[in-house]
Design a protein around this motif. Structure first.
Motif, PDB file in Angstrom:
ATOM      1  N   ARG A   1       0.856  -1.192   0.000  1.00 20.33           N
ATOM      2  CA  ARG A   1       0.000   0.000   0.000  1.00 20.33           C
ATOM      3  C   ARG A   1       0.890   1.238   0.000  1.00 20.33           C
ATOM      4  NH1 ARG A   1      -5.370   0.155  -0.800  1.00 20.33           N
ATOM      5  NH2 ARG A   1      -5.933   1.251   1.115  1.00 20.33           N
ATOM      6  N   ASN A   2       1.555   1.437  -1.128  1.00 11.66           N
ATOM      7  CA  ASN A   2       2.589   2.451  -1.260  1.00 11.66           C
ATOM      8  C   ASN A   2       2.641   2.956  -2.688  1.00 11.66           C
ATOM      9  OD1 ASN A   2       4.664   3.124   0.897  1.00 11.66           O
ATOM     10  ND2 ASN A   2       4.445   0.918   1.218  1.00 11.66           N
ATOM     11  N   LEU A   3       2.891   4.242  -2.864  1.00 14.56           N
ATOM     12  CA  LEU A   3       3.185   4.745  -4.204  1.00 14.56           C
ATOM     13  C   LEU A   3       4.605   4.380  -4.629  1.00 14.56           C
ATOM     14  CD1 LEU A   3       1.577   8.271  -4.649  1.00 14.56           C
ATOM     15  CD2 LEU A   3       0.622   6.013  -5.068  1.00 14.56           C
ATOM     16  N   ILE A   4       5.485   4.158  -3.654  1.00 19.16           N
ATOM     17  CA  ILE A   4       6.861   3.762  -3.938  1.00 19.16           C
ATOM     18  C   ILE A   4       7.160   2.518  -3.103  1.00 19.16           C
ATOM     19  CG2 ILE A   4       9.289   4.429  -3.882  1.00 19.16           C
ATOM     20  CD1 ILE A   4       8.342   7.354  -3.901  1.00 19.16           C
ATOM     21  N   ARG A   5       7.528   1.457  -3.756  1.00 23.75           N
ATOM     22  CA  ARG A   5       7.793   0.218  -3.026  1.00 23.75           C
ATOM     23  C   ARG A   5       9.057   0.367  -2.176  1.00 23.75           C
ATOM     24  NH1 ARG A   5       6.408  -5.218  -3.342  1.00 23.75           N
ATOM     25  NH2 ARG A   5       8.031  -6.670  -2.663  1.00 23.75           N
ATOM     26  N   PRO A   6       8.955   0.099  -0.877  1.00 24.19           N
ATOM     27  CA  PRO A   6      10.139   0.210  -0.012  1.00 24.19           C
ATOM     28  C   PRO A   6      11.185  -0.848  -0.350  1.00 24.19           C
ATOM     29  CG  PRO A   6       8.093   0.148   1.253  1.00 24.19           C
ATOM     30  CD  PRO A   6       7.745  -0.253  -0.136  1.00 24.19           C
ATOM     31  N   LYS A   7      12.442  -0.491  -0.150  1.00 24.78           N
ATOM     32  CA  LYS A   7      13.535  -1.434  -0.357  1.00 24.78           C
ATOM     33  C   LYS A   7      14.057  -2.003   0.948  1.00 24.78           C
ATOM     34  CE  LYS A   7      15.353   0.508  -4.670  1.00 24.78           C
ATOM     35  NZ  LYS A   7      16.573   1.074  -5.323  1.00 24.78           N
ATOM     36  N   THR A   8      13.811  -1.266   2.050  1.00 27.78           N
ATOM     37  CA  THR A   8      14.420  -1.607   3.333  1.00 27.78           C
ATOM     38  C   THR A   8      13.410  -1.462   4.444  1.00 27.78           C
ATOM     39  OG1 THR A   8      16.553  -0.770   2.547  1.00 27.78           O
ATOM     40  CG2 THR A   8      16.309  -1.040   4.925  1.00 27.78           C
TER      41      THR A   8
END
Length: 237
Positions: free
Chosen positions: A202-209
């Protein structure tokens, strides 16, 4: 991105914004449970409440990580907008006023709107909510943050799990990374895999960390499994 700045007619900070002459759109519901269907993203300028009444300027993403709710559905996260929240927070840090400036953990609704909401708040009592100088400075920071957002690199976007509701880790990391959902220590014992997956998706930018902030060893297993299965790296604090 078409960002819509909103206030609520039922919110004291919204009324101060309106009194100052800003021509933002207005909703008639409480900020924790409103409907709106325009634009690509929302910034809601409103009150922050705290039992300690501490003066503060706060930002957060919406969502209910646990079964208790304040608007929206239980165990449901809203859509996070890491770039916009981080850009606005960096502008808030530039405000010359001696109050705490902090990113809060994800909390309260709405949870089901199909686009992200960034809450930007003044806390924590009527004296602050009606302070025209502070509210005006915050509005100007919001507008500056929106203008700067498209130029902000979010090559490093992080989730944060653990730590207090007022996230010192997020507030510190925001100067070099973009901040996604934050799940405070108060919800760690009741977390399920669905909520963890929502914090990723549920993000406009997929987290990396994912930063695990003082998570007890016996609580890390589920988090580690879900993050590893989704190619999210882990940092321990």
């Amino acid at each position: 991105m078409n960002v819509r700045v909103l206030i609520s007619s039922k919110d004291p900070v919204g009324l101060t914004v309106k009194r100052l002459g800003y021509a933002f759109e207005e909703v008639d519901e409480d900020v924790t449970n409103f409907n709106y269907a325009k634009g690509d993203a929302i910034v809601m300028i409103c009150r922050h409440e705290s039992s300690t009444l501490r003066p503060a300027l706060t930002l957060h993403h919406p969502g209910n990580p646990g079964k208790n709710t304040m608007g929206g559905r239980p165990e449901t996260l809203g859509i996070a907008n890491p770039r916009l929240l981080t850009s606005i927070f960096r502008s808030v840090l530039e405000i010359s006023v001696d109050v705490e400036k902090v990113i809060e953990a994800t909390h309260h609704g709405p949870t089901d709107l199909p686009y992200p909401i960034t809450f930007v708040e003044v806390g924590s009592d009527e004296r602050m909510w009606s302070n025209e100088r502070i509210v005006s400075s915050l509005v100007d920071a919001v507008l500056k943050g929106i203008e700067r957002a498209e130029d902000l690199s979010c090559s490093e976007t992080v989730l944060i799990y653990g730590g207090p509701h007022y996230s010192k880790v997020a507030s510190s990391e925001s100067t070099r990374r973009c901040i996604s959902h934050i799940i405070s220590k108060h919800y760690i014992s009741e977390l399920n895999s669905d909520v963890i997956l929502q914090s990723i998706e549920r993000n406009l930018i997929r987290p990396k960390t994912a930063i695990l902030d003082s998570i007890p060893r016996n609580k890390r297993e589920l988090l580690t499994h879900v993050f590893s299965s989704n190619n999210i790296s882990i940092e321990l604090r």
